[in-house]
Scaffold this motif. Sequence first.
Motif, PDB file in Angstrom:
ATOM      1  N   UNK A   7       0.784  -1.195  -0.036  1.00  0.00           N
ATOM      2  CA  UNK A   7       0.177   0.025  -0.008  1.00  0.00           C
ATOM      3  C   UNK A   7       0.694   1.257  -0.143  1.00  0.00           C
ATOM      4  N   UNK A   8       0.489   2.378  -0.886  1.00  0.00           N
ATOM      5  CA  UNK A   8       1.194   3.300  -1.054  1.00  0.00           C
ATOM      6  C   UNK A   8       0.598   4.574  -0.283  1.00  0.00           C
ATOM      7  N   UNK A   9       1.372   5.390   0.306  1.00  0.00           N
ATOM      8  CA  UNK A   9       0.455   6.753   0.922  1.00  0.00           C
ATOM      9  C   UNK A   9       1.517   7.832   0.968  1.00  0.00           C
ATOM     10  N   UNK A  10       0.748   8.659   0.365  1.00  0.00           N
ATOM     11  CA  UNK A  10       1.339  10.257   0.450  1.00  0.00           C
ATOM     12  C   UNK A  10       0.940  11.149   1.538  1.00  0.00           C
ATOM     13  N   UNK A  11       1.784  11.597   2.260  1.00  0.00           N
ATOM     14  CA  UNK A  11       1.620  12.590   3.522  1.00  0.00           C
ATOM     15  C   UNK A  11       2.160  13.904   3.044  1.00  0.00           C
ATOM     16  N   UNK A  12       1.132  14.958   3.252  1.00  0.00           N
ATOM     17  CA  UNK A  12       1.636  16.402   3.133  1.00  0.00           C
ATOM     18  C   UNK A  12       1.898  17.029   4.260  1.00  0.00           C
ATOM     19  N   UNK A  48       5.593   3.182   1.790  1.00  0.00           N
ATOM     20  CA  UNK A  48       4.995   1.825   1.518  1.00  0.00           C
ATOM     21  C   UNK A  48       5.530   1.291   0.363  1.00  0.00           C
ATOM     22  N   UNK A  49       4.937   0.516  -0.219  1.00  0.00           N
ATOM     23  CA  UNK A  49       5.585  -0.465  -1.297  1.00  0.00           C
ATOM     24  C   UNK A  49       5.863   0.433  -2.530  1.00  0.00           C
ATOM     25  N   UNK A  50       7.200   0.833  -2.829  1.00  0.00           N
ATOM     26  CA  UNK A  50       7.508   1.720  -3.858  1.00  0.00           C
ATOM     27  C   UNK A  50       8.619   1.198  -4.406  1.00  0.00           C
ATOM     28  N   UNK A  51       8.598   0.689  -5.742  1.00  0.00           N
ATOM     29  CA  UNK A  51       9.564   0.476  -6.691  1.00  0.00           C
ATOM     30  C   UNK A  51      10.317   1.333  -7.360  1.00  0.00           C
ATOM     31  N   UNK A  52       9.332   2.438  -7.843  1.00  0.00           N
ATOM     32  CA  UNK A  52      10.032   3.457  -8.668  1.00  0.00           C
ATOM     33  C   UNK A  52       8.809   4.466  -8.505  1.00  0.00           C
ATOM     34  N   UNK A  53       9.265   5.906  -8.473  1.00  0.00           N
ATOM     35  CA  UNK A  53       8.782   7.112  -8.604  1.00  0.00           C
ATOM     36  C   UNK A  53       8.871   7.758  -9.944  1.00  0.00           C
ATOM     37  N   UNK A 108       7.383  -4.818  -8.981  1.00  0.00           N
ATOM     38  CA  UNK A 108       7.869  -5.119 -10.588  1.00  0.00           C
ATOM     39  C   UNK A 108       6.703  -5.867 -11.109  1.00  0.00           C
ATOM     40  N   UNK A 109       5.633  -6.248 -10.426  1.00  0.00           N
ATOM     41  CA  UNK A 109       4.664  -6.887 -11.203  1.00  0.00           C
ATOM     42  C   UNK A 109       3.392  -6.111 -11.460  1.00  0.00           C
ATOM     43  N   UNK A 110       3.486  -4.735 -10.911  1.00  0.00           N
ATOM     44  CA  UNK A 110       2.227  -3.803 -11.203  1.00  0.00           C
ATOM     45  C   UNK A 110       2.776  -2.554 -12.237  1.00  0.00           C
ATOM     46  N   UNK A 111       1.740  -2.110 -12.627  1.00  0.00           N
ATOM     47  CA  UNK A 111       1.775  -0.923 -13.801  1.00  0.00           C
ATOM     48  C   UNK A 111       1.860   0.289 -12.705  1.00  0.00           C
ATOM     49  N   UNK A 112       1.926   1.395 -13.463  1.00  0.00           N
ATOM     50  CA  UNK A 112       2.188   2.566 -12.539  1.00  0.00           C
ATOM     51  C   UNK A 112       0.716   3.218 -12.094  1.00  0.00           C
ATOM     52  N   UNK A 113       0.767   3.714 -11.144  1.00  0.00           N
ATOM     53  CA  UNK A 113      -0.506   4.294 -10.500  1.00  0.00           C
ATOM     54  C   UNK A 113      -0.422   5.609 -10.186  1.00  0.00           C
ATOM     55  N   UNK A 114      -1.418   6.456 -10.131  1.00  0.00           N
ATOM     56  CA  UNK A 114      -1.281   7.701  -9.482  1.00  0.00           C
ATOM     57  C   UNK A 114      -1.972   8.075  -8.166  1.00  0.00           C
ATOM     58  N   UNK A 115      -1.055   8.482  -7.516  1.00  0.00           N
ATOM     59  CA  UNK A 115      -1.565   8.600  -5.997  1.00  0.00           C
ATOM     60  C   UNK A 115      -1.707  10.106  -5.738  1.00  0.00           C
ATOM     61  N   UNK A 116      -2.737  10.602  -4.560  1.00  0.00           N
ATOM     62  CA  UNK A 116      -2.883  11.803  -4.182  1.00  0.00           C
ATOM     63  C   UNK A 116      -2.646  12.129  -2.751  1.00  0.00           C
ATOM     64  N   UNK A 117      -1.983  13.190  -2.533  1.00  0.00           N
ATOM     65  CA  UNK A 117      -2.063  13.528  -1.071  1.00  0.00           C
ATOM     66  C   UNK A 117      -3.129  13.877  -0.329  1.00  0.00           C
ATOM     67  N   UNK A 118      -3.343  14.070   0.838  1.00  0.00           N
ATOM     68  CA  UNK A 118      -4.642  14.331   1.503  1.00  0.00           C
ATOM     69  C   UNK A 118      -4.935  15.968   1.371  1.00  0.00           C
ATOM     70  N   UNK A 119      -3.903  16.638   0.959  1.00  0.00           N
ATOM     71  CA  UNK A 119      -4.185  18.139   0.923  1.00  0.00           C
ATOM     72  C   UNK A 119      -3.703  19.071   1.974  1.00  0.00           C
ATOM     73  N   UNK A 120      -3.489  20.117   1.854  1.00  0.00           N
ATOM     74  CA  UNK A 120      -3.019  20.840   2.952  1.00  0.00           C
ATOM     75  C   UNK A 120      -3.329  22.362   2.704  1.00  0.00           C
ATOM     76  N   UNK A 121      -3.977  23.056   3.538  1.00  0.00           N
ATOM     77  CA  UNK A 121      -4.499  24.273   3.260  1.00  0.00           C
ATOM     78  C   UNK A 121      -3.431  25.233   3.388  1.00  0.00           C
ATOM     79  N   UNK A 122      -3.318  26.322   2.117  1.00  0.00           N
ATOM     80  CA  UNK A 122      -2.464  27.462   2.283  1.00  0.00           C
ATOM     81  C   UNK A 122      -3.380  28.795   2.233  1.00  0.00           C
ATOM     82  N   UNK A 123      -3.263  29.531   3.297  1.00  0.00           N
ATOM     83  CA  UNK A 123      -4.119  30.842   3.354  1.00  0.00           C
ATOM     84  C   UNK A 123      -3.034  31.939   3.187  1.00  0.00           C
ATOM     85  N   UNK A 124      -3.402  32.777   2.382  1.00  0.00           N
ATOM     86  CA  UNK A 124      -2.512  33.858   2.293  1.00  0.00           C
ATOM     87  C   UNK A 124      -3.266  35.327   2.524  1.00  0.00           C
ATOM     88  N   UNK A 125      -2.937  35.949   3.779  1.00  0.00           N
ATOM     89  CA  UNK A 125      -4.006  36.889   4.056  1.00  0.00           C
ATOM     90  C   UNK A 125      -3.493  37.967   5.092  1.00  0.00           C
TER      91      UNK A 125
END
Length: 122
Positions: free
Chosen positions: A1-6, A26-31, A104-121
Amino acid sequence: QVQLVESGGGVVQPGGSLRLSCAASGSILDILNMAWYRQAPEKQQRELVAVLPVRSTPNYAASVRGRFTISRDTTKNTVYLQMNSLKPEDTAVYYCNVDIRPTIRTGVNTYWGQGTQVTVSS
């Protein structure tokens, strides 16, 4: 399982700087391609901010070119977004987007992070 943490979002005054981080684990062969998107409160779709193709040069949205820098640390499986000279219109939730081949047995998947709020004020 792959996880992205922002991390790195927050509130900053106009003209200030922030650095966002997105670490893959997580399980990462290549980025492959790594990118940052953002979604402003009034917008329905995410906007591509910056992309760092594997073995190529980065590309930026016209609105951030010259102010934002995307980079990667391959030893940490992490992509960064350095944001300088921030403007109120940069306010959004920022998402990292990473293409990963888990094994090595899987194709390339696209993963998303959970999102992080940026506020410019002020």
